[in-house]
Design an enzyme around this catalytic site. Structure first.
Site, PDB file in Angstrom:
ATOM      1  N   LYS A  21       0.808  -1.262   0.034  1.00  0.00           N
ATOM      2  CA  LYS A  21       0.087  -0.069  -0.036  1.00  0.00           C
ATOM      3  C   LYS A  21       0.831   1.038   0.041  1.00  0.00           C
ATOM      4  O   LYS A  21       0.683   2.187  -0.705  1.00  0.00           O
ATOM      5  CB  LYS A  21      -0.787  -0.125   1.219  1.00  0.00           C
ATOM      6  CG  LYS A  21      -1.562   1.351   1.620  1.00  0.00           C
ATOM      7  CD  LYS A  21      -2.410   1.277   2.707  1.00  0.00           C
ATOM      8  CE  LYS A  21      -1.936   1.668   4.115  1.00  0.00           C
ATOM      9  NZ  LYS A  21      -1.374   3.096   4.177  1.00  0.00           N
ATOM     10  N   CYS A 114      -4.394  13.739  12.756  1.00  0.00           N
ATOM     11  CA  CYS A 114      -5.163  12.512  12.433  1.00  0.00           C
ATOM     12  C   CYS A 114      -4.997  11.594  13.940  1.00  0.00           C
ATOM     13  O   CYS A 114      -4.394  12.068  14.786  1.00  0.00           O
ATOM     14  CB  CYS A 114      -4.692  11.586  11.522  1.00  0.00           C
ATOM     15  SG  CYS A 114      -2.911  11.040  11.690  1.00  0.00           S
ATOM     16  N   ASP A 302       4.553   0.946  11.968  1.00  0.00           N
ATOM     17  CA  ASP A 302       3.190   0.340  11.493  1.00  0.00           C
ATOM     18  C   ASP A 302       2.975  -1.292  12.087  1.00  0.00           C
ATOM     19  O   ASP A 302       1.960  -1.665  11.634  1.00  0.00           O
ATOM     20  CB  ASP A 302       3.079   0.451  10.084  1.00  0.00           C
ATOM     21  CG  ASP A 302       3.038   1.796   9.249  1.00  0.00           C
ATOM     22  OD1 ASP A 302       2.420   2.385  10.279  1.00  0.00           O
ATOM     23  OD2 ASP A 302       3.152   1.857   8.230  1.00  0.00           O
ATOM     24  N   ARG A 394      -8.785   0.177   4.783  1.00  0.00           N
ATOM     25  CA  ARG A 394      -7.621   0.846   4.259  1.00  0.00           C
ATOM     26  C   ARG A 394      -6.665   0.331   3.690  1.00  0.00           C
ATOM     27  O   ARG A 394      -6.007   0.763   2.961  1.00  0.00           O
ATOM     28  CB  ARG A 394      -7.372   1.930   5.340  1.00  0.00           C
ATOM     29  CG  ARG A 394      -8.592   3.207   5.571  1.00  0.00           C
ATOM     30  CD  ARG A 394      -7.792   4.110   6.509  1.00  0.00           C
ATOM     31  NE  ARG A 394      -6.588   4.470   5.945  1.00  0.00           N
ATOM     32  CZ  ARG A 394      -5.467   4.687   6.772  1.00  0.00           C
ATOM     33  NH1 ARG A 394      -5.777   5.173   8.007  1.00  0.00           N
ATOM     34  NH2 ARG A 394      -4.346   5.089   6.406  1.00  0.00           N
TER      35      ARG A 394
HETATM   36  C1  UD1 Z   1       4.446   6.908   6.248  1.00  0.00           C
HETATM   37  C2  UD1 Z   1       3.478   5.809   5.956  1.00  0.00           C
HETATM   38  C3  UD1 Z   1       3.067   5.379   7.578  1.00  0.00           C
HETATM   39  C4  UD1 Z   1       4.315   5.293   8.205  1.00  0.00           C
HETATM   40  C5  UD1 Z   1       5.111   6.082   8.206  1.00  0.00           C
HETATM   41  C6  UD1 Z   1       6.254   5.936   9.350  1.00  0.00           C
HETATM   42  C7  UD1 Z   1       2.854   6.103   3.586  1.00  0.00           C
HETATM   43  C8  UD1 Z   1       1.497   6.349   2.883  1.00  0.00           C
HETATM   44  N1  UD1 Z   1       2.487   6.028   5.122  1.00  0.00           N
HETATM   45  O1  UD1 Z   1       3.814   7.769   6.492  1.00  0.00           O
HETATM   46  O2  UD1 Z   1       2.385   4.068   7.370  1.00  0.00           O
HETATM   47  O3  UD1 Z   1       3.681   4.968   9.613  1.00  0.00           O
HETATM   48  O4  UD1 Z   1       5.486   6.395   6.918  1.00  0.00           O
HETATM   49  O5  UD1 Z   1       7.105   4.881   8.746  1.00  0.00           O
HETATM   50  O6  UD1 Z   1       3.779   5.586   3.355  1.00  0.00           O
HETATM   51  N2  UD1 Z   1       7.129  14.803  10.122  1.00  0.00           N
HETATM   52  C9  UD1 Z   1       7.108  16.143  10.358  1.00  0.00           C
HETATM   53  N3  UD1 Z   1       7.213  16.729   9.273  1.00  0.00           N
HETATM   54  C10 UD1 Z   1       6.883  16.586   8.003  1.00  0.00           C
HETATM   55  C11 UD1 Z   1       6.530  15.118   7.880  1.00  0.00           C
HETATM   56  C12 UD1 Z   1       6.745  14.373   8.837  1.00  0.00           C
HETATM   57  O7  UD1 Z   1       7.559  16.590  11.491  1.00  0.00           O
HETATM   58  O8  UD1 Z   1       6.841  17.357   7.049  1.00  0.00           O
HETATM   59  C13 UD1 Z   1       7.037  13.720  11.284  1.00  0.00           C
HETATM   60  C14 UD1 Z   1       5.778  13.121  11.624  1.00  0.00           C
HETATM   61  O9  UD1 Z   1       4.963  13.791  12.189  1.00  0.00           O
HETATM   62  C15 UD1 Z   1       5.942  11.795  12.165  1.00  0.00           C
HETATM   63  C16 UD1 Z   1       7.363  11.347  11.503  1.00  0.00           C
HETATM   64  O10 UD1 Z   1       7.895  12.602  10.797  1.00  0.00           O
HETATM   65  O11 UD1 Z   1       6.369  12.135  13.563  1.00  0.00           O
HETATM   66  C17 UD1 Z   1       7.438  10.355  10.574  1.00  0.00           C
HETATM   67  O12 UD1 Z   1       6.660  10.729   9.419  1.00  0.00           O
HETATM   68  P1  UD1 Z   1       6.624  10.263   7.964  1.00  0.00           P
HETATM   69  O13 UD1 Z   1       7.976   9.529   7.802  1.00  0.00           O
HETATM   70  O14 UD1 Z   1       6.753  11.526   7.041  1.00  0.00           O
HETATM   71  O15 UD1 Z   1       5.362   9.467   7.667  1.00  0.00           O
HETATM   72  P2  UD1 Z   1       4.398   9.548   6.544  1.00  0.00           P
HETATM   73  O16 UD1 Z   1       5.367   9.648   5.181  1.00  0.00           O
HETATM   74  O17 UD1 Z   1       3.273  10.383   6.651  1.00  0.00           O
END
Ligand code: UD1
Length: 413
Positions: A21, A114, A302, A394
């Site tokens: 996914k 979320c 995850d 999902r």
């Molecule tokens: C992706 C995965 C999700 C998984 C996560 C961490 C997808 C669609 N989803 O989510 O299933 O749990 O990686 O492995 O691939 N953060 C910031 N600023 C940003 C972006 C992120 O502070 O601009 C922080 C987030 O709040 C969080 C951490 O970084 O605490 C990790 O997030 P991130 O790696 O970006 O996860 P996603 O890409 O949202």
């Protein structure tokens, strides 16, 4: 919708894992970078894929789901993503980079918070800004605009998966070279780079902490099969171990499963790796273990909820520290309803193993929490009713059917 499990059955047999996914979502967003007929194979019918497909369709792209293949006919991007679709899934934000690169301007609603934390997007925007985009935040929308994106050096404060992917996609059509430093190493990031390269992109270093993207003028349509889903595989591994079963999980890249395999083995399960499959069995009691979630190749956040359900019946106390998200213990309260003994302080939970969980009425608060409650239900005495099971849809295709085939007493209502 709810999933009803009558616990106590050992899982045995063979289960097939789908494409990932978390690889498919950015790959579908990246189709927007090209023009023409693109086919993505082995796509599961899950809700998150439906949401991103609807969103891409809403932008003016023709999308067809033919059996387990998604077919896109990309031409012009006519619209911006609608708030209605963006608010349903945070990963919708992944279309921002491709639309910006293709159209020179994008306006999208902020994804908002979320159930598993605030999850900001500052790193995505920092990347677009470094590539020369003008960013404007107003009335809950973010607008990015650049007549030409120009390659740049971007250092991520945290190796965010989404930010690495979004910046990679925007930079794929930029002028010159972009370097993302402290990039995410997740296999899904590598798969996205492979997909863009298959379209004619020039990305190197994906899977290391410096990704180099040499911008190209255009990307061509391709036929592509994404990598298997390591979290779906991990969930079946846990379900096999939790029920003291013996299950062969097919369509797995064992290399991607190292952290999960290591923790299962430490807990007393038997894990046998084959070239593209993994067998998990357990005959001894569950040993308590220590887990800290980390970016890849560390233990995946995850899989944290599913492991908490599993360790609820360990012979002793386990410790889980969640270091990726600030609020990802929502499943804890629900496990308590099933007789688990867990205490959390901040980002650390102490799980004192109990002899048996007991069936109860519980609620899925997010996708993996839902999967964890089903795992708990499989081991519990009596009936567990997992409410809000729409969250599970999902990310898992035919979850109930697959578990049923492995011998679980489980239905969906
Ligand atoms: C992706 C995965 C999700 C998984 C996560 C961490 C997808 C669609 N989803 O989510 O299933 O749990 O990686 O492995 O691939 N953060 C910031 N600023 C940003 C972006 C992120 O502070 O601009 C922080 C987030 O709040 C969080 C951490 O970084 O605490 C990790 O997030 P991130 O790696 O970006 O996860 P996603 O890409 O949202």
């Amino acid at each position: 919708m709810e999933i009803i499990v009558n616990g106590g059955n050992r899982l045995e047999g063979v289960v097939e894992v789908n494409s990932s996914k978390n690889a498919i979502l950015p790959i579908l967003a990246a189709t927007l970078l090209s023009n023409g007929h693109i086919e993505i194979n082995k796509v599961p019918k899950i809700r998150d894929v439906k949401i991103i497909s609807d969103l891409i369709n809403d932008l003016g792209v023709e999308v067809k789901h033919e059996q387990n293949k998604l077919v896109y006919n990309v031409s012009d991007i006519k619209n911006y993503p609608s708030y209605e679709l963006v608010r349903q899934m945070r990963a919708s934000f992944l279309v921002m980079g491709p639309i910006l690169a293709k159209k020179g301007k994008v306006k999208i609603s902020l994804p908002g918070g979320c159930a598993i934390g605030t999850r900001p997007i500052d790193l995505h925007l920092k990347g677009f800004h470094a590539l020369g985009a003008k960013i404007d935040l107003s009335h809950g929308d973010v607008t990015a605009e650049a007549s030409n994106l120009i390659g740049s050096h971007i250092y991520l404060d945290f190796p965010s998966v989404g930010a690495t992917e979004n910046i990679m996609m925007a930079a794929a059509l930029a002028k010159g070279s972009t370097y993302i430093e402290n990039a995410a190493l997740e296999p899904e990031v590598v798969d996205l780079a492979n997909f863009i390269n298959a379209m004619g992109g020039k990305i190197s270093g994906a899977g290391t902490n410096v990704v180099k993207i040499d911008g190209v003028n255009e990307l061509k349509p391709v036929n592509y099969t994404p990598i298997p889903d390591r979290i779906e595989a991990g969930t079946y591994m846990i379900a096999a171990a939790a029920t003291g079963g013996n299950v062969l999980i097919n369509n797995v890249i064992p290399e991607h499963m190292k952290a999960i395999t290591a923790k299962l083995v430490e807990s007393g399960a038997i894990v046998e790796e084959e070239s593209n499959a993994i067998r998990v069995a357990r005959t001894e009691s569950i040993k308590p273990i220590y887990i800290k979630t980390l970016p890849y190749p560390g233990f995946p956040t995850d899989m944290q909820a599913q492991f908490m359900a599993y360790l609820s019946c360990a012979l002793g106390s386990s410790v889980i520290t969640e270091s990726v998200f600030e609020n990802r213990f929502m499943h804890l309260q629900e496990l308590l309803r099933m007789g688990a003994e867990i205490k959390a302080e901040g980002r650390t939970a102490i799980i004192k193993g109990v002899k048996k969980l007991t069936g109860a009425n519980v609620k899925a608060t997010d996708l993996r929490a839902g999967a964890a409650l089903v795992v708990a239900g499989l081991t519990a005495e009596g009936e567990t009713i997992v409410g809000n099971s729409i969250h599970v849809d999902r990310g898992y295709e035919n979850f109930v059917e697959k578990l049923n085939k492995l011998g679980a007493d489980i239905i969906k209502k």
